[in-house]
Design a protein around this motif. Structure first.
Motif, PDB file in Angstrom:
ATOM      1  N   TYR A  30       6.813   7.016  -5.713  1.00  0.00           N
ATOM      2  CA  TYR A  30       5.980   6.893  -4.571  1.00  0.00           C
ATOM      3  C   TYR A  30       6.349   7.913  -3.594  1.00  0.00           C
ATOM      4  O   TYR A  30       7.656   8.145  -3.280  1.00  0.00           O
ATOM      5  CB  TYR A  30       5.764   5.647  -3.861  1.00  0.00           C
ATOM      6  CG  TYR A  30       5.483   5.454  -2.562  1.00  0.00           C
ATOM      7  CD1 TYR A  30       3.671   5.577  -2.461  1.00  0.00           C
ATOM      8  CD2 TYR A  30       6.142   5.409  -1.633  1.00  0.00           C
ATOM      9  CE1 TYR A  30       3.187   5.683  -1.271  1.00  0.00           C
ATOM     10  CE2 TYR A  30       5.851   5.458  -0.080  1.00  0.00           C
ATOM     11  CZ  TYR A  30       4.162   5.551  -0.218  1.00  0.00           C
ATOM     12  OH  TYR A  30       3.713   5.432   1.209  1.00  0.00           O
ATOM     13  N   PHE A  42       5.447   9.307   0.427  1.00  0.00           N
ATOM     14  CA  PHE A  42       4.857   8.825   1.523  1.00  0.00           C
ATOM     15  C   PHE A  42       3.879  10.119   2.017  1.00  0.00           C
ATOM     16  O   PHE A  42       4.512  11.274   2.158  1.00  0.00           O
ATOM     17  CB  PHE A  42       5.756   8.627   2.660  1.00  0.00           C
ATOM     18  CG  PHE A  42       4.979   8.483   3.946  1.00  0.00           C
ATOM     19  CD1 PHE A  42       4.560   7.028   4.196  1.00  0.00           C
ATOM     20  CD2 PHE A  42       5.081   9.447   4.959  1.00  0.00           C
ATOM     21  CE1 PHE A  42       3.657   6.965   5.486  1.00  0.00           C
ATOM     22  CE2 PHE A  42       4.182   9.086   6.148  1.00  0.00           C
ATOM     23  CZ  PHE A  42       3.723   7.801   6.353  1.00  0.00           C
ATOM     24  N   VAL A  54      -2.739   5.829  -0.496  1.00  0.00           N
ATOM     25  CA  VAL A  54      -1.568   5.451  -0.923  1.00  0.00           C
ATOM     26  C   VAL A  54      -1.671   5.647  -2.565  1.00  0.00           C
ATOM     27  O   VAL A  54      -2.481   4.914  -3.083  1.00  0.00           O
ATOM     28  CB  VAL A  54      -0.893   4.101  -0.828  1.00  0.00           C
ATOM     29  CG1 VAL A  54       0.191   3.554  -1.455  1.00  0.00           C
ATOM     30  CG2 VAL A  54      -0.670   3.760   0.891  1.00  0.00           C
ATOM     31  N   TRP A  69       5.183  -3.000   0.110  1.00  0.00           N
ATOM     32  CA  TRP A  69       5.839  -1.810   0.753  1.00  0.00           C
ATOM     33  C   TRP A  69       4.711  -0.988   1.556  1.00  0.00           C
ATOM     34  O   TRP A  69       5.205  -0.385   2.668  1.00  0.00           O
ATOM     35  CB  TRP A  69       6.524  -1.071  -0.303  1.00  0.00           C
ATOM     36  CG  TRP A  69       8.056  -1.850  -0.515  1.00  0.00           C
ATOM     37  CD1 TRP A  69       8.693  -2.511   0.099  1.00  0.00           C
ATOM     38  CD2 TRP A  69       8.931  -1.235  -1.609  1.00  0.00           C
ATOM     39  NE1 TRP A  69       9.856  -2.722  -0.325  1.00  0.00           N
ATOM     40  CE2 TRP A  69       9.998  -1.921  -1.349  1.00  0.00           C
ATOM     41  CE3 TRP A  69       8.521  -0.212  -2.705  1.00  0.00           C
ATOM     42  CZ2 TRP A  69      11.209  -1.505  -2.343  1.00  0.00           C
ATOM     43  CZ3 TRP A  69       9.710  -0.008  -3.500  1.00  0.00           C
ATOM     44  CH2 TRP A  69      10.807  -0.787  -3.328  1.00  0.00           C
ATOM     45  N   THR A  70       3.619  -0.953   1.075  1.00  0.00           N
ATOM     46  CA  THR A  70       2.574  -0.095   1.645  1.00  0.00           C
ATOM     47  C   THR A  70       1.596  -0.825   2.379  1.00  0.00           C
ATOM     48  O   THR A  70       0.468  -0.139   2.877  1.00  0.00           O
ATOM     49  CB  THR A  70       2.026   0.692   0.625  1.00  0.00           C
ATOM     50  OG1 THR A  70       1.265   0.003  -0.293  1.00  0.00           O
ATOM     51  CG2 THR A  70       2.962   1.568  -0.229  1.00  0.00           C
ATOM     52  N   GLN A 122       0.085   0.602   5.896  1.00  0.00           N
ATOM     53  CA  GLN A 122      -0.031   1.958   5.853  1.00  0.00           C
ATOM     54  C   GLN A 122      -1.413   2.347   5.771  1.00  0.00           C
ATOM     55  O   GLN A 122      -2.445   1.531   5.480  1.00  0.00           O
ATOM     56  CB  GLN A 122       0.438   2.827   4.837  1.00  0.00           C
ATOM     57  CG  GLN A 122       2.066   2.605   4.951  1.00  0.00           C
ATOM     58  CD  GLN A 122       2.806   3.479   3.834  1.00  0.00           C
ATOM     59  OE1 GLN A 122       2.203   4.291   2.999  1.00  0.00           O
ATOM     60  NE2 GLN A 122       3.926   3.269   3.537  1.00  0.00           N
TER      61      GLN A 122
END
Length: 271
Positions: free
Chosen positions: A224, A226, A244, A267-268, A271
């Motif tokens: 991954y 960002f 993402v 985790w995302t 976002q």
């Protein structure tokens, strides 16, 4: 297939509604506080600029929706509980209850993730970001096909000293447990199997969240980065502020795919 046309149309409707509501509220304030507000030109400019941005955004989303084909019935024989995916492209829906789609490289909606309806009160509270990540009470999410077949469920717990995600398959069989620090500058996690045997350990490469997942032999399983999205110029994604993308190794097991879906969703999510 179903595509992001649905999300863009909803985004256009929401932004138009927000701009109209702002106009109505501002007119009421002008009437009620006319002695103060009529001469406040800075506020007039700020509100006018906000309205311009909102209303322009609605046309941008509507234009993006019109460029996409009409949605077709999803092929549930392929996008089934067997979860035959090779990458994770997360797209957030425009809704009060958190709902995220896993989409293809062309924006087709393949699967969706949302709080389970078996916990109606917690599902409603998950509308607030402070509750949706399990900080105050466990929250269970379902990974579903587009025709509502369960692929997996995962529950997020706050264990005070650490966060835990318990992952189940479509038959509610416990397959893995993910353990993460409660507070950390970098994303870190340890994955255990159903017998509490350690499978994987990972740590982000930077505070931005870039991360590579390797097995015990050093083979890369997931990546991954960002802000990096390989399909950003496709019409299905070009108006999205944040996309993402998680790249998966081609030889992952079914358990690994379900586990990484739950982990990277956590985790995302903001976002």
């Amino acid at each position: 297939m179903k595509n992001l046309k649905h999300i863009y149309e909803k985004s256009a409707q929401y932004t138009k509604f927000a701009s109209i509501s702002l106009v109505g509220i501002y007119i009421v304030l002008l009437i009620v506080f006319k002695d103060v507000m009529w001469q406040d030109f800075e506020t007039h400019f700020a509100v006018g600029f906000t309205l311009l941005v909102l209303y322009s955004s609605s046309f941008l989303f509507q234009h993006a929706a019109e460029k996409l084909p009409e949605e077709k019935k999803v092929d549930s024989n392929y996008y089934s509980a067997s979860f035959p995916i090779q990458e994770l492209n997360f797209q957030r829906d425009v809704s009060l209850i958190p709902q995220t789609y896993l989409v293809s490289s062309t924006g087709e909606r393949l699967y969706k993730i949302s709080p389970t309806e078996e916990q109606p009160f917690r599902r409603k509270l998950s509308s607030f970001s402070v509750f949706k990540m399990g900080m105050f009470f466990p929250v269970t999410y379902q990974l579903l096909t587009m025709d509502e077949k369960v692929v997996s469920t995962f529950t997020i717990y706050n264990k005070l000293k650490f966060m835990k995600i318990k992952v189940l398959d479509h038959s509610r069989l416990h397959i893995t447990t993910i353990v993460m620090p409660l507070m950390s500058l970098k994303n870190r996690a340890i994955i255990f199997d159903a017998n509490n045997e350690k499978l994987l350990q990972m740590e982000a490469k930077s505070v931005y969240g870039d991360i590579d997942v390797h097995d015990l032999g050093g083979q890369r399983l997931a990546t991954y980065r960002f802000g990096i999205f390989p399909y950003a110029t496709h019409p299905a994604f070009e108006v999205q502020a944040m996309n993402v993308h998680v790249s998966l190794a081609h030889n992952l097991t079914h358990t690994e795919k379900l586990t990484f879906t739950a982990l990277f969703y956590y985790w995302t999510a903001n976002q």
